[in-house]
Scaffold this active site. Structure first.
Site, PDB file in Angstrom:
ATOM      1  N   ASP A  11       0.903  -1.472  -0.210  1.00  0.00           N
ATOM      2  CA  ASP A  11       0.210  -0.242  -0.330  1.00  0.00           C
ATOM      3  C   ASP A  11       1.124   1.105  -0.183  1.00  0.00           C
ATOM      4  O   ASP A  11       1.221   1.415   0.891  1.00  0.00           O
ATOM      5  CB  ASP A  11      -0.976  -0.581   1.328  1.00  0.00           C
ATOM      6  CG  ASP A  11      -1.843   1.122   1.389  1.00  0.00           C
ATOM      7  OD1 ASP A  11      -1.316   2.000   0.446  1.00  0.00           O
ATOM      8  OD2 ASP A  11      -2.871   1.064   2.375  1.00  0.00           O
ATOM      9  N   ILE A  12       0.713   2.096  -1.042  1.00  0.00           N
ATOM     10  CA  ILE A  12       1.902   3.549  -0.981  1.00  0.00           C
ATOM     11  C   ILE A  12       1.706   4.151   0.367  1.00  0.00           C
ATOM     12  O   ILE A  12       2.610   4.710   0.300  1.00  0.00           O
ATOM     13  CB  ILE A  12       1.099   4.613  -2.392  1.00  0.00           C
ATOM     14  CG1 ILE A  12       1.966   4.729  -2.851  1.00  0.00           C
ATOM     15  CG2 ILE A  12      -0.023   4.589  -2.127  1.00  0.00           C
ATOM     16  CD1 ILE A  12       3.206   4.641  -3.396  1.00  0.00           C
ATOM     17  N   ASN A  25      -5.237  13.228 -10.178  1.00  0.00           N
ATOM     18  CA  ASN A  25      -6.227  13.930 -11.642  1.00  0.00           C
ATOM     19  C   ASN A  25      -6.014  15.662 -11.188  1.00  0.00           C
ATOM     20  O   ASN A  25      -5.625  16.241 -10.165  1.00  0.00           O
ATOM     21  CB  ASN A  25      -7.524  13.428 -11.423  1.00  0.00           C
ATOM     22  CG  ASN A  25      -8.186  13.696 -10.172  1.00  0.00           C
ATOM     23  OD1 ASN A  25      -8.382  15.279 -10.025  1.00  0.00           O
ATOM     24  ND2 ASN A  25      -8.666  13.162  -9.334  1.00  0.00           N
ATOM     25  N   GLY A  33      -8.484   5.022  -5.478  1.00  0.00           N
ATOM     26  CA  GLY A  33      -7.833   4.306  -5.660  1.00  0.00           C
ATOM     27  C   GLY A  33      -6.771   5.503  -4.824  1.00  0.00           C
ATOM     28  O   GLY A  33      -6.901   5.454  -3.498  1.00  0.00           O
ATOM     29  N   VAL A  34      -5.799   5.283  -5.456  1.00  0.00           N
ATOM     30  CA  VAL A  34      -3.950   6.048  -4.921  1.00  0.00           C
ATOM     31  C   VAL A  34      -4.589   6.853  -4.180  1.00  0.00           C
ATOM     32  O   VAL A  34      -4.708   7.376  -2.705  1.00  0.00           O
ATOM     33  CB  VAL A  34      -3.191   5.805  -5.488  1.00  0.00           C
ATOM     34  CG1 VAL A  34      -1.676   6.977  -5.130  1.00  0.00           C
ATOM     35  CG2 VAL A  34      -2.999   4.394  -6.301  1.00  0.00           C
ATOM     36  N   ASP A  35      -5.357   8.430  -4.983  1.00  0.00           N
ATOM     37  CA  ASP A  35      -5.702   9.365  -5.054  1.00  0.00           C
ATOM     38  C   ASP A  35      -6.475   9.383  -3.105  1.00  0.00           C
ATOM     39  O   ASP A  35      -6.145  10.262  -2.425  1.00  0.00           O
ATOM     40  CB  ASP A  35      -6.514   9.899  -5.868  1.00  0.00           C
ATOM     41  CG  ASP A  35      -6.306  11.658  -5.738  1.00  0.00           C
ATOM     42  OD1 ASP A  35      -5.547  12.158  -4.833  1.00  0.00           O
ATOM     43  OD2 ASP A  35      -6.942  11.991  -6.780  1.00  0.00           O
ATOM     44  N   SER A 122      -1.858   5.301 -13.917  1.00  0.00           N
ATOM     45  CA  SER A 122      -2.104   5.094 -15.433  1.00  0.00           C
ATOM     46  C   SER A 122      -2.952   4.268 -15.270  1.00  0.00           C
ATOM     47  O   SER A 122      -4.039   4.095 -16.414  1.00  0.00           O
ATOM     48  CB  SER A 122      -1.908   5.740 -16.602  1.00  0.00           C
ATOM     49  OG  SER A 122      -2.125   7.879 -15.875  1.00  0.00           O
ATOM     50  N   THR A 123      -3.267   2.408 -14.405  1.00  0.00           N
ATOM     51  CA  THR A 123      -3.032   1.524 -15.014  1.00  0.00           C
ATOM     52  C   THR A 123      -4.868   1.304 -13.655  1.00  0.00           C
ATOM     53  O   THR A 123      -4.549  -0.220 -14.256  1.00  0.00           O
ATOM     54  CB  THR A 123      -1.586   0.676 -14.748  1.00  0.00           C
ATOM     55  OG1 THR A 123      -1.364   0.406 -13.567  1.00  0.00           O
ATOM     56  CG2 THR A 123      -0.993   1.405 -15.755  1.00  0.00           C
ATOM     57  N   TYR A 126      -8.388   5.088 -14.941  1.00  0.00           N
ATOM     58  CA  TYR A 126      -6.790   5.435 -16.580  1.00  0.00           C
ATOM     59  C   TYR A 126      -6.850   4.331 -17.272  1.00  0.00           C
ATOM     60  O   TYR A 126      -6.437   4.671 -18.168  1.00  0.00           O
ATOM     61  CB  TYR A 126      -5.998   6.034 -16.135  1.00  0.00           C
ATOM     62  CG  TYR A 126      -6.362   7.790 -15.369  1.00  0.00           C
ATOM     63  CD1 TYR A 126      -8.015   8.156 -15.104  1.00  0.00           C
ATOM     64  CD2 TYR A 126      -5.298   9.204 -15.331  1.00  0.00           C
ATOM     65  CE1 TYR A 126      -7.955   9.432 -14.735  1.00  0.00           C
ATOM     66  CE2 TYR A 126      -6.141   9.763 -14.673  1.00  0.00           C
ATOM     67  CZ  TYR A 126      -7.108  10.446 -14.374  1.00  0.00           C
ATOM     68  OH  TYR A 126      -7.695  11.715 -13.778  1.00  0.00           O
TER      69      TYR A 126
HETATM   70  P1  ADP Z   1      -4.727   5.802 -12.612  1.00  0.00           P
HETATM   71  O1  ADP Z   1      -6.274   7.154 -12.506  1.00  0.00           O
HETATM   72  O2  ADP Z   1      -3.814   6.998 -12.443  1.00  0.00           O
HETATM   73  O3  ADP Z   1      -5.767   4.967 -13.146  1.00  0.00           O
HETATM   74  P2  ADP Z   1      -5.413   4.794 -10.033  1.00  0.00           P
HETATM   75  O4  ADP Z   1      -5.381   4.946  -8.386  1.00  0.00           O
HETATM   76  O5  ADP Z   1      -7.172   4.485 -10.340  1.00  0.00           O
HETATM   77  O6  ADP Z   1      -5.128   5.249 -10.954  1.00  0.00           O
HETATM   78  O7  ADP Z   1      -4.292   2.765  -9.958  1.00  0.00           O
HETATM   79  C1  ADP Z   1      -3.154   3.282  -9.963  1.00  0.00           C
HETATM   80  C2  ADP Z   1      -2.893   1.724  -9.492  1.00  0.00           C
HETATM   81  O8  ADP Z   1      -3.080   2.327  -8.123  1.00  0.00           O
HETATM   82  C3  ADP Z   1      -4.126   0.807  -9.439  1.00  0.00           C
HETATM   83  O9  ADP Z   1      -3.347  -0.207 -10.325  1.00  0.00           O
HETATM   84  C4  ADP Z   1      -4.565   0.517  -8.268  1.00  0.00           C
HETATM   85  O10 ADP Z   1      -4.862  -0.759  -8.299  1.00  0.00           O
HETATM   86  C5  ADP Z   1      -3.365   0.632  -7.292  1.00  0.00           C
HETATM   87  N1  ADP Z   1      -3.457   0.896  -6.160  1.00  0.00           N
HETATM   88  C6  ADP Z   1      -4.825   1.568  -5.166  1.00  0.00           C
HETATM   89  N2  ADP Z   1      -4.788   1.713  -4.363  1.00  0.00           N
HETATM   90  C7  ADP Z   1      -3.083   1.745  -3.938  1.00  0.00           C
HETATM   91  C8  ADP Z   1      -2.682   1.999  -2.699  1.00  0.00           C
HETATM   92  N3  ADP Z   1      -3.317   2.401  -1.674  1.00  0.00           N
HETATM   93  N4  ADP Z   1      -1.654   1.732  -2.825  1.00  0.00           N
HETATM   94  C9  ADP Z   1      -1.663   1.372  -3.616  1.00  0.00           C
HETATM   95  N5  ADP Z   1      -1.728   1.247  -4.651  1.00  0.00           N
HETATM   96  C10 ADP Z   1      -2.788   1.282  -4.673  1.00  0.00           C
END
Ligand code: ADP
Length: 178
Positions: A11-12, A25, A33-35, A122-123, A126
């Site tokens: 987890d980031i 974004n 997601g990450v954001d 982006s994966t 996006y």
């Molecule tokens: P984007 O909009 O750039 O595609 P996302 O956040 O939707 O970004 O997804 C980018 C990647 O991060 C995906 O592979 C998603 O599974 C992963 N992801 C989602 N949450 C976390 C987290 N807490 N830590 C690390 N990676 C994550």
């Protein structure tokens, strides 16, 4: 080659590097997601700084990067970048993804940060194809590290299959380099 790049599943928001990168974004107002995870764990100080940045310079263009506090997380900073939305590959998506990695690392360098964690930009929402994105991510970071001495760039992959994908691409690229 690739010796300062590490790959882990995780987890980031839990990373102890000096900075973590947010797949943001252009509005910088949070999202899924990450954001979403970064704002939830880091707390409101991050959004407050994002608002100041947008008030000063407007929306963040795709491929650019800015820095804020990491609030309550272990990391000290969040570097926010905007990856491209995948539209099939003919809208400069590869170059924009390269820019997102390169500009994030440049922001790190400009702030004397030597350890950085990246998600797979982006994966997710996006929809950039993972193998193609992983190749661009790893090549761009590796090229940057040839020119600039960062101690560690960590890719934090959310799923086991994403980690496997990044691993096989490092394997492939490092064999080609020798
Ligand atoms: P984007 O909009 O750039 O595609 P996302 O956040 O939707 O970004 O997804 C980018 C990647 O991060 C995906 O592979 C998603 O599974 C992963 N992801 C989602 N949450 C976390 C987290 N807490 N830590 C690390 N990676 C994550």
């Amino acid at each position: 080659m690739y010796e300062n790049i590490t790959l882990i599943q995780g987890d980031i928001t839990a990373q102890d590097t000096q900075a973590i990168v947010n797949a943001a974004n252009s509005s910088l107002m949070g999202g899924g997601g990450v954001d979403g995870a970064i704002h939830r764990v880091g707390g409101p100080a991050i959004l407050a700084e994002c608002k100041q940045i947008v008030a000063r310079q407007g929306r963040l263009p795709t491929g650019q990067a800015v820095i804020t506090t990491a609030g309550n997380m272990k990391a000290r900073y969040v570097i926010h970048t905007v990856g491209p939305v995948w539209h099939g590959g003919d809208r400069d998506e590869d170059e924009l993804l390269r820019n997102a990695y390169r500009n994030s690392l440049q922001v790190a360098l400009d702030n004397n940060i030597s350890t950085v964690s990246f998600p797979s930009i982006s994966t997710g929402a996006y929809r950039f194809p993972i193998e193609r994105a992983a190749r661009i991510a790893l090549q761009t970071v590796n090229e940057f590290l040839q020119q600039h001495p960062l101690e560690e760039v960590r890719f934090v992959l959310f799923s086991a299959s994403d980690l496997e994908c990044y691993r096989s691409i490092v394997h492939h690229l490092s064999r080609r380099d020798v």
